[in-house]
Write a protein that holds these residues in place. Sequence first.
Motif, PDB file in Angstrom:
ATOM      1  N   PRO A  62       0.790  -1.231   0.000  1.00  0.00           N
ATOM      2  CA  PRO A  62       0.000   0.000   0.000  1.00  0.00           C
ATOM      3  C   PRO A  62       0.832   1.296   0.000  1.00  0.00           C
ATOM      4  O   PRO A  62       0.280   2.382  -0.037  1.00  0.00           O
ATOM      5  CB  PRO A  62      -0.794  -0.100   1.302  1.00  0.00           C
ATOM      6  N   MET A  63       2.160   1.177   0.055  1.00  0.00           N
ATOM      7  CA  MET A  63       3.005   2.361   0.087  1.00  0.00           C
ATOM      8  C   MET A  63       3.388   2.758  -1.337  1.00  0.00           C
ATOM      9  O   MET A  63       3.581   1.901  -2.201  1.00  0.00           O
ATOM     10  CB  MET A  63       4.271   2.101   0.897  1.00  0.00           C
ATOM     11  N   SER A  64       3.511   4.077  -1.549  1.00  0.00           N
ATOM     12  CA  SER A  64       3.946   4.591  -2.842  1.00  0.00           C
ATOM     13  C   SER A  64       5.389   5.059  -2.740  1.00  0.00           C
ATOM     14  O   SER A  64       5.784   5.670  -1.746  1.00  0.00           O
ATOM     15  CB  SER A  64       3.061   5.768  -3.282  1.00  0.00           C
ATOM     16  N   LEU A  65       6.182   4.747  -3.761  1.00  0.00           N
ATOM     17  CA  LEU A  65       7.585   5.132  -3.798  1.00  0.00           C
ATOM     18  C   LEU A  65       7.742   6.473  -4.507  1.00  0.00           C
ATOM     19  O   LEU A  65       7.145   6.699  -5.573  1.00  0.00           O
ATOM     20  CB  LEU A  65       8.415   4.065  -4.517  1.00  0.00           C
ATOM     21  N   LEU A  66       8.530   7.356  -3.907  1.00  0.00           N
ATOM     22  CA  LEU A  66       8.818   8.681  -4.476  1.00  0.00           C
ATOM     23  C   LEU A  66       7.555   9.488  -4.754  1.00  0.00           C
ATOM     24  O   LEU A  66       7.497  10.270  -5.708  1.00  0.00           O
ATOM     25  CB  LEU A  66       9.647   8.555  -5.758  1.00  0.00           C
ATOM     26  N   LYS A  67       6.537   9.294  -3.925  1.00  0.00           N
ATOM     27  CA  LYS A  67       5.285  10.014  -4.085  1.00  0.00           C
ATOM     28  C   LYS A  67       4.735  10.362  -2.707  1.00  0.00           C
ATOM     29  O   LYS A  67       4.732   9.523  -1.809  1.00  0.00           O
ATOM     30  CB  LYS A  67       4.271   9.160  -4.859  1.00  0.00           C
TER      31      LYS A  67
END
Length: 426
Positions: A370-375
């Motif tokens: 559920p985590m977004s990278l570089l966002k």
Amino acid sequence: MTHRAKAAAAGNVVVLGAGTAGTMLVNRLRRRLDDSWTISVVDRDDAHAYQPGFLFVPFGGPTDALVRSRHAFVHDGVELMLDEVDRVDPAARQVLLTGGRALPYDYLVVATGSTPRPDATPGMLGPQWRRTIFDFYTLEGAKALAEALKKFRGGRLVVHVTDLPIKCPVAPLEFAFLADDHLRRRGLRDDTELVYVTPLDGAFTKPIASGRLGSMLTDRGITVEPDFLVEEIRDTTLVSYDGREVPFDLLVTVPLHMGADLVTRSGLGDELGFVPVDRHTLQSKADPRIFAVGDASDIPTSKAGSVAHFSVEILVENLADLIEGRPMSHSFDGHANCFVESGDRKALLLDFNYDTEPLPGTFPAPYVGPMSLLKETRANHAGKLAFRWVYWNVLLPGRPLPLASAMSMVGKQTPEKEVHHARHDS
């Protein structure tokens, strides 16, 4: 692995430092090694600090439960010794304590961390220290800065990094973003000039992340002063070696970081007191029976809790290999991940290793995260806040987490994929 290494003969492992890396290591080793092996860990006091919590203290974050007893988190089968270490004698395979006691070892692990050294920069510890010059890498400094920010009514607020490496290299950026958010909420942002002073040529060490974080600084009206190597602080002015000057009304600085003095006294450190090791096995380049883990080593990746966690898993298995008479079979890839608080109860997530820079995408699973990278997302912010519970209740006790020590490319978008998606969307 849950099986235990069976030793041909009794032996002992001595760990110097009961911080994040040292505590995780001894707890995992105790589960991994046969009971014929003794495990000892030495630290000078009984105060274990949750250092990621210091970042929030200047902005009104809680100070309770940031420091707890080391004894509460060290396995009963591990001897925790509260004493000062004078030096290591590799030839005799002994750790010499200041009181004269000698601790023999079969294997030694240096986990003494890194320490901010404001005394290393001329003028930093002068009359302006804790008056107009503050740090937040210590609990005392973070508390003092909280009082200073309460009284701040506008002017020039400078966030400054002396040099790398430092603990949690994104923390100064996080402070700048949180300061921007804090000042806006107080109605003081228009009266404040925010400046970010860094020895790097951009916001971060890796190009894609540096571009993203740099644009966030620009969007928030935070001026970046790059390639700035401070020579001294003269009253209320930062002075660089090339003659540039950055005046301030309030300076939030990250002092030079150095390894433990005992490492230098023992002849095991580099010019900053960090232990040179093989970056994959964590074995000292000076002595095959000595290892370093966490911030104490010179491996070329972030000095962060995630690095300590992932590298400890590798080191435990390599020590078990050696004890069982086998060559070391596990290799650390430099895996690091860290949340970057960006204000407005949002955060980014970075995930990278020695060979792969932080990339956009989702973590840990593709598409669903559920985590977004570089966002920037609120889910990432929630993840950072939840990490405190994970730290005390899972990581330190050495319980397993469903995250592989090696970095995965699953869910990440390489630059080629980004171009393909952009063309497809158009």
